[in-house]
Design a protein around this motif. Structure first.
Motif, mmCIF file in Angstrom:
data_model
loop_
_atom_site.group_PDB
_atom_site.id
_atom_site.type_symbol
_atom_site.label_atom_id
_atom_site.label_comp_id
_atom_site.label_asym_id
_atom_site.label_seq_id
_atom_site.Cartn_x
_atom_site.Cartn_y
_atom_site.Cartn_z
ATOM 1 N N MET A 76 0.938 -1.378 -0.233
ATOM 2 C CA MET A 76 -0.015 -0.061 -0.021
ATOM 3 C C MET A 76 0.883 1.263 -0.131
ATOM 4 N N GLU A 77 2.203 1.077 0.780
ATOM 5 C CA GLU A 77 2.916 2.429 0.645
ATOM 6 C C GLU A 77 3.496 2.540 -0.926
ATOM 7 N N LEU A 78 3.851 1.451 -1.679
ATOM 8 C CA LEU A 78 4.253 1.626 -2.983
ATOM 9 C C LEU A 78 3.032 2.105 -3.966
ATOM 10 N N LYS A 79 1.960 1.949 -3.577
ATOM 11 C CA LYS A 79 0.808 2.335 -4.539
ATOM 12 C C LYS A 79 0.597 3.861 -3.959
ATOM 13 N N ALA A 80 0.321 4.135 -2.715
ATOM 14 C CA ALA A 80 0.267 5.689 -2.373
ATOM 15 C C ALA A 80 1.472 6.482 -2.953
ATOM 16 N N TYR A 81 2.681 6.067 -2.995
ATOM 17 C CA TYR A 81 3.666 6.992 -3.451
ATOM 18 C C TYR A 81 3.516 6.973 -4.727
ATOM 19 N N SER A 82 3.373 6.083 -5.476
ATOM 20 C CA SER A 82 3.186 6.295 -7.160
ATOM 21 C C SER A 82 2.034 7.089 -7.560
ATOM 22 N N VAL A 83 1.084 7.062 -6.641
ATOM 23 C CA VAL A 83 -0.274 7.813 -6.968
ATOM 24 C C VAL A 83 0.136 9.293 -6.709
ATOM 25 N N GLY A 84 0.902 9.503 -5.374
ATOM 26 C CA GLY A 84 1.077 10.729 -5.078
ATOM 27 C C GLY A 84 2.249 11.435 -5.776
ATOM 28 N N GLU A 85 2.907 10.846 -6.703
ATOM 29 C CA GLU A 85 3.934 11.556 -7.587
ATOM 30 C C GLU A 85 3.177 11.628 -8.875
ATOM 31 N N GLU A 86 2.159 11.524 -8.867
ATOM 32 C CA GLU A 86 1.293 11.576 -10.193
ATOM 33 C C GLU A 86 2.104 11.041 -11.320
ATOM 34 N N VAL A 87 2.372 9.885 -11.227
ATOM 35 C CA VAL A 87 2.647 8.926 -12.158
ATOM 36 C C VAL A 87 1.903 7.546 -12.389
ATOM 37 N N ALA A 88 0.817 7.848 -12.334
ATOM 38 C CA ALA A 88 -0.207 6.784 -12.429
ATOM 39 C C ALA A 88 -0.216 5.944 -13.655
ATOM 40 N N GLU A 89 0.220 6.757 -14.809
ATOM 41 C CA GLU A 89 0.301 5.729 -16.041
ATOM 42 C C GLU A 89 1.734 4.899 -15.826
ATOM 43 N N LYS A 90 2.452 5.179 -15.031
ATOM 44 C CA LYS A 90 3.559 4.268 -14.840
ATOM 45 C C LYS A 90 3.366 3.147 -13.717
ATOM 46 N N CYS A 91 2.308 3.261 -12.966
ATOM 47 C CA CYS A 91 2.057 2.513 -11.684
ATOM 48 C C CYS A 91 2.297 1.110 -12.019
ATOM 49 N N PRO A 92 3.273 0.388 -11.056
ATOM 50 C CA PRO A 92 3.215 -1.112 -11.248
ATOM 51 C C PRO A 92 1.675 -1.734 -11.301
ATOM 52 N N THR A 93 1.677 -2.940 -11.964
ATOM 53 C CA THR A 93 0.623 -3.586 -11.759
ATOM 54 C C THR A 93 0.291 -4.197 -10.343
ATOM 55 N N GLU A 94 -0.790 -4.770 -9.879
ATOM 56 C CA GLU A 94 -0.991 -5.321 -8.682
ATOM 57 C C GLU A 94 -0.073 -6.489 -8.460
ATOM 58 N N GLU A 95 0.165 -7.114 -9.431
ATOM 59 C CA GLU A 95 1.518 -8.445 -9.492
ATOM 60 C C GLU A 95 2.724 -7.989 -9.266
ATOM 61 N N GLN A 96 3.041 -6.930 -9.949
ATOM 62 C CA GLN A 96 4.519 -6.404 -9.583
ATOM 63 C C GLN A 96 4.546 -5.777 -8.218
ATOM 64 N N LEU A 97 3.549 -4.822 -7.830
ATOM 65 C CA LEU A 97 3.518 -4.479 -6.316
ATOM 66 C C LEU A 97 3.914 -5.567 -5.304
ATOM 67 N N ALA A 98 3.087 -6.663 -5.608
ATOM 68 C CA ALA A 98 3.317 -7.850 -4.644
ATOM 69 C C ALA A 98 4.668 -8.263 -4.855
ATOM 70 N N GLU A 99 5.110 -8.451 -6.077
ATOM 71 C CA GLU A 99 6.618 -8.830 -6.141
ATOM 72 C C GLU A 99 7.421 -7.971 -5.267
ATOM 73 N N ILE A 100 7.495 -6.639 -5.557
ATOM 74 C CA ILE A 100 8.340 -5.930 -4.929
ATOM 75 C C ILE A 100 8.245 -5.723 -3.452
ATOM 76 N N ALA A 101 6.972 -5.954 -2.890
ATOM 77 C CA ALA A 101 6.813 -6.143 -1.391
ATOM 78 C C ALA A 101 7.218 -7.227 -0.974
ATOM 79 N N ALA A 102 7.347 -8.316 -1.522
ATOM 80 C CA ALA A 102 7.694 -9.867 -1.145
ATOM 81 C C ALA A 102 9.248 -9.436 -0.985
ATOM 82 N N GLU A 103 9.880 -8.906 -1.989
ATOM 83 C CA GLU A 103 11.183 -8.651 -1.889
ATOM 84 C C GLU A 103 11.764 -7.874 -0.778
#
Length: 238
Positions: A76-103
């Motif tokens: 949720m932190e990764l998602k909030a940062y991406s939206v806050g930086e107004e780069v929604a078009e470059k936001c990672p997918t849910e699957e990518q977010l899950a992979e980054i969080a797992a790492e």
């Protein structure tokens, strides 16, 4: 408020400094573990998502923070940062977010404790973990005072709650100073009261975080606290 904003509110623009100690205190169910989890999530998040990309040792006494709950906070932190930086078009997918969080969670060394003996062993294990992994920059403890009532020997010797808290705090402080890493822990506010005048050296705590719960409102250092990144107070993170 996301983890990045919480980190800024508590530590200012420079964030943690090397070998400093952070104390999060408060009564039961005041959000101490949640705040600790959020701050750890920020420290684990990659640089490009506004985090610090640290590795962390978590000495887990209360077992309120799990790999799953921490991964959720990071995601949720990764998602909030991406939206806050107004780069929604470059936001990672849910699957990518899950992979980054797992790492990120893979960089956490969980040391689960069920007694004071386990805590002592974990503080030793943490020292060796830091030696073997220079990427570790933070040792977190939740909750430092958890096993006071279970230690029959210390109760028999009439060890006060304050002395129990201060001795563990001193061990964590020494570990962090020797290893030049940051330390953060939660503690019940009742343990901060020196009712019997115990004469112990003062710890050097750079950051004090005071949590309160008044009716249904959570306060951090007297100010209302709420999270806008999808993380809510619940039984597993209070």
């Amino acid at each position: 408020m996301g983890s990045r904003q919480l980190h800024f509110a508590v530590f200012g623009p420079c964030g943690f400094e090397a070998d400093t100690l952070v104390e999060i205190s408060g009564s039961g169910n005041s959000g101490k573990s949640l705040v600790l989890q959020q701050l750890v999530a920020h420290c684990l998040a990659p640089y490009k998502f506004g985090g610090r990309q640290w590795s962390v040792v978590l000495i887990n006494l209360s077992h309120k923070i799990s790999r799953e709950s921490l991964a959720k906070s990071i995601k949720m932190e990764l998602k909030a940062y991406s939206v806050g930086e107004e780069v929604a078009e470059k936001c990672p997918t849910e699957e990518q977010l899950a992979e980054i969080a797992a790492e990120c969670v893979s960089r956490v060394r969980f040391l689960n404790c069920f007694s004071n003996d386990d805590v002592s062993t974990s503080l030793i294990d943490a020292r060796y973990a830091i030696i073997n992994d220079p990427a570790i920059q933070l040792v977190a403890m939740d909750t430092l005072s958890e096993f006071y009532w279970l230690d029959e020997l210390k109760i028999t010797k009439r060890m006060s709650m304050y002395r129990h808290y201060r001795l563990l705090q001193a061990r964590l402080e020494k570990l962090c100073k020797d290893a030049i890493v940051c330390g953060i822990y939660t503690v019940e506010s009742a343990f901060l009261e020196n009712r019997f005048g115990d004469n112990l050296p003062e710890a050097s705590i750079k950051y004090h975080v005071r949590m309160q719960k008044i009716q249904s409102q959570i306060l951090l250092n007297g100010l209302p606290l709420s999270f806008s990144n999808g993380v809510h107070l619940d039984a597993s993170t209070k």
